[in-house]
Design an enzyme around this catalytic site. Sequence first.
Site, mmCIF file in Angstrom:
data_model
loop_
_atom_site.group_PDB
_atom_site.id
_atom_site.type_symbol
_atom_site.label_atom_id
_atom_site.label_comp_id
_atom_site.label_asym_id
_atom_site.label_seq_id
_atom_site.Cartn_x
_atom_site.Cartn_y
_atom_site.Cartn_z
ATOM 1 N N ARG A 53 0.849 -1.187 0.000
ATOM 2 C CA ARG A 53 0.000 0.000 0.000
ATOM 3 C C ARG A 53 0.880 1.231 0.000
ATOM 4 O O ARG A 53 2.070 1.158 0.180
ATOM 5 C CB ARG A 53 -0.905 -0.003 1.218
ATOM 6 C CG ARG A 53 -0.157 -0.362 2.530
ATOM 7 C CD ARG A 53 -0.603 0.389 3.731
ATOM 8 N NE ARG A 53 -0.537 1.808 3.568
ATOM 9 C CZ ARG A 53 0.555 2.567 3.697
ATOM 10 N NH1 ARG A 53 1.738 1.996 3.938
ATOM 11 N NH2 ARG A 53 0.485 3.872 3.550
ATOM 12 N N ALA A 55 0.776 5.034 -2.333
ATOM 13 C CA ALA A 55 0.723 5.279 -3.774
ATOM 14 C C ALA A 55 1.979 4.829 -4.528
ATOM 15 O O ALA A 55 1.891 4.012 -5.453
ATOM 16 C CB ALA A 55 0.421 6.765 -4.022
ATOM 17 N N ASP A 244 -2.243 10.625 -2.388
ATOM 18 C CA ASP A 244 -2.526 9.577 -3.377
ATOM 19 C C ASP A 244 -2.800 10.160 -4.744
ATOM 20 O O ASP A 244 -2.653 9.469 -5.757
ATOM 21 C CB ASP A 244 -3.709 8.739 -2.884
ATOM 22 C CG ASP A 244 -3.314 7.989 -1.619
ATOM 23 O OD1 ASP A 244 -3.367 8.603 -0.527
ATOM 24 O OD2 ASP A 244 -2.890 6.820 -1.725
ATOM 25 N N LYS A 255 -5.286 9.828 2.818
ATOM 26 C CA LYS A 255 -6.047 8.975 3.721
ATOM 27 C C LYS A 255 -7.163 9.728 4.438
ATOM 28 O O LYS A 255 -6.978 10.879 4.835
ATOM 29 C CB LYS A 255 -5.082 8.375 4.755
ATOM 30 C CG LYS A 255 -5.677 7.356 5.693
ATOM 31 C CD LYS A 255 -6.450 6.251 5.007
ATOM 32 C CE LYS A 255 -5.702 5.649 3.867
ATOM 33 N NZ LYS A 255 -6.525 4.808 2.983
HETATM 34 C C1 LIG Z 1 3.415 7.761 0.107
HETATM 35 S S1 LIG Z 1 1.769 7.607 -0.370
HETATM 36 C C2 LIG Z 1 1.048 7.116 1.112
HETATM 37 C C3 LIG Z 1 -0.429 7.359 1.118
HETATM 38 O O1 LIG Z 1 -1.126 6.154 0.749
HETATM 39 C C4 LIG Z 1 -1.962 5.796 1.831
HETATM 40 O O2 LIG Z 1 -3.146 5.176 1.444
HETATM 41 P P1 LIG Z 1 -3.285 3.559 1.636
HETATM 42 O O3 LIG Z 1 -2.685 3.223 2.959
HETATM 43 O O4 LIG Z 1 -4.789 3.345 1.562
HETATM 44 O O5 LIG Z 1 -2.550 2.979 0.464
HETATM 45 C C5 LIG Z 1 -2.233 7.090 2.528
HETATM 46 O O6 LIG Z 1 -3.199 7.856 1.859
HETATM 47 C C6 LIG Z 1 -0.874 7.699 2.497
HETATM 48 O O7 LIG Z 1 -0.806 9.047 2.755
#
Ligand SMILES: CSC[C@H]1O[C@H](OP(=O)(O)O)[C@H](O)[C@@H]1O
Length: 353
Positions: A53, A55, A244, A255
């Site tokens: 996970r 981006a 993202d 998030k």
């Molecule tokens: C360095 S991008 C991280 C970004 O992605 C996360 O989302 P997820 O955990 O659902 O993939 C979150 O929005 C982070 O800020």
Amino acid sequence: MSEHVTVIESVKLDDANDAIILLDQTQLPNKKEFLHLKTVDDVWDAIYQLKVRGAPAIGIAAAYGIYIVTKNSKATSFDAFYQEFKTAKEKLASSRPTAVNLFWALDRMEARLQNEQTGTITEIKNALREEADLIKKEDQKVCEAIGYHALEVLEPGWGILTHCNAGTIATAKYGTALAPIYLGQERGYDFKVYADETRPLLQGARLTAWELNEAGVDVTLICDNMASIVMSQDKVQAVLVGCDRVAANGDAANKIGTSGVAILAKHYGIPFYVCAPMSTIDLNTETGSDIEIELRSEEEIKTKWYSEPMAPADIKTYNPAFDVTDHSLITGIITEKGIVSPSYKENLTKIFE
Ligand SMILES: CSC[C@H]1O[C@H](OP(=O)(O)O)[C@H](O)[C@@H]1O
């Protein structure tokens, strides 16, 4: 950055075994387990289940994923190989809608494929491997650059609040919002990080608190509803978050809960920075209201993490995985090319020139 700070990589290629190796982020912080994935369905599932996970990490996993699943193609013509590639790309692109890096990485792999179409199938496969490696190598350099630029606006000893996890495991290495924390650690900046737990999937508690603790950083875990009090008590001098997708006007999807933190930061007069690789800036999306926000299952709210359900079984839930922070609440977007100030549309376009 030097290697003396413990920094973990979450996505690696195991070419000899036709697999990609992913740190299973759903098992952290209690278990550090690695997945060896070989099929497009397994990579799709790993992205959808947030085993990988963040981006940039999603983009890197998709790039290596599409290389691995087409590597053993028996196609003897470019058209036949391209058809298999497009089928795998369509599948991977359906895993999660919000992080633009997924689509950016897959489009970049397709562009490389098209550039190599006069080569042999073996040459094409080697080019895809090379492009996926480049995407990962470039992302690490991008994260380091974001770290350096972020330190231009941070002071030693500051309290830094962050939401979710934009750390080393969400990228090729070092992270985006956490890159300056690692760089500061190397330079004796003695940052004090306040990590929001980040309900419902607890990326802050399970991942940010874990990776910074592993690196010897002063990190304090707080519940999401404590961000206001730590700001009111002057414990926080800056907020750093990842993202993202950044729209052309500077609105940023991140998030769920991030926009609330931005509103609090504005209220308390605390600078709020979005750390965004250029691969996460989407000039084709005009404003934040055009960004598709992923909706996830009710289980993540009602039953996950609990020994027994903490809400009536028939209660309705609403579980958007992201929200959009209006550009007016963002002090600056920290990219690998520097910090973009307000009136982003012109500035954001300029950094691509
Ligand atoms: C360095 S991008 C991280 C970004 O992605 C996360 O989302 P997820 O955990 O659902 O993939 C979150 O929005 C982070 O800020």
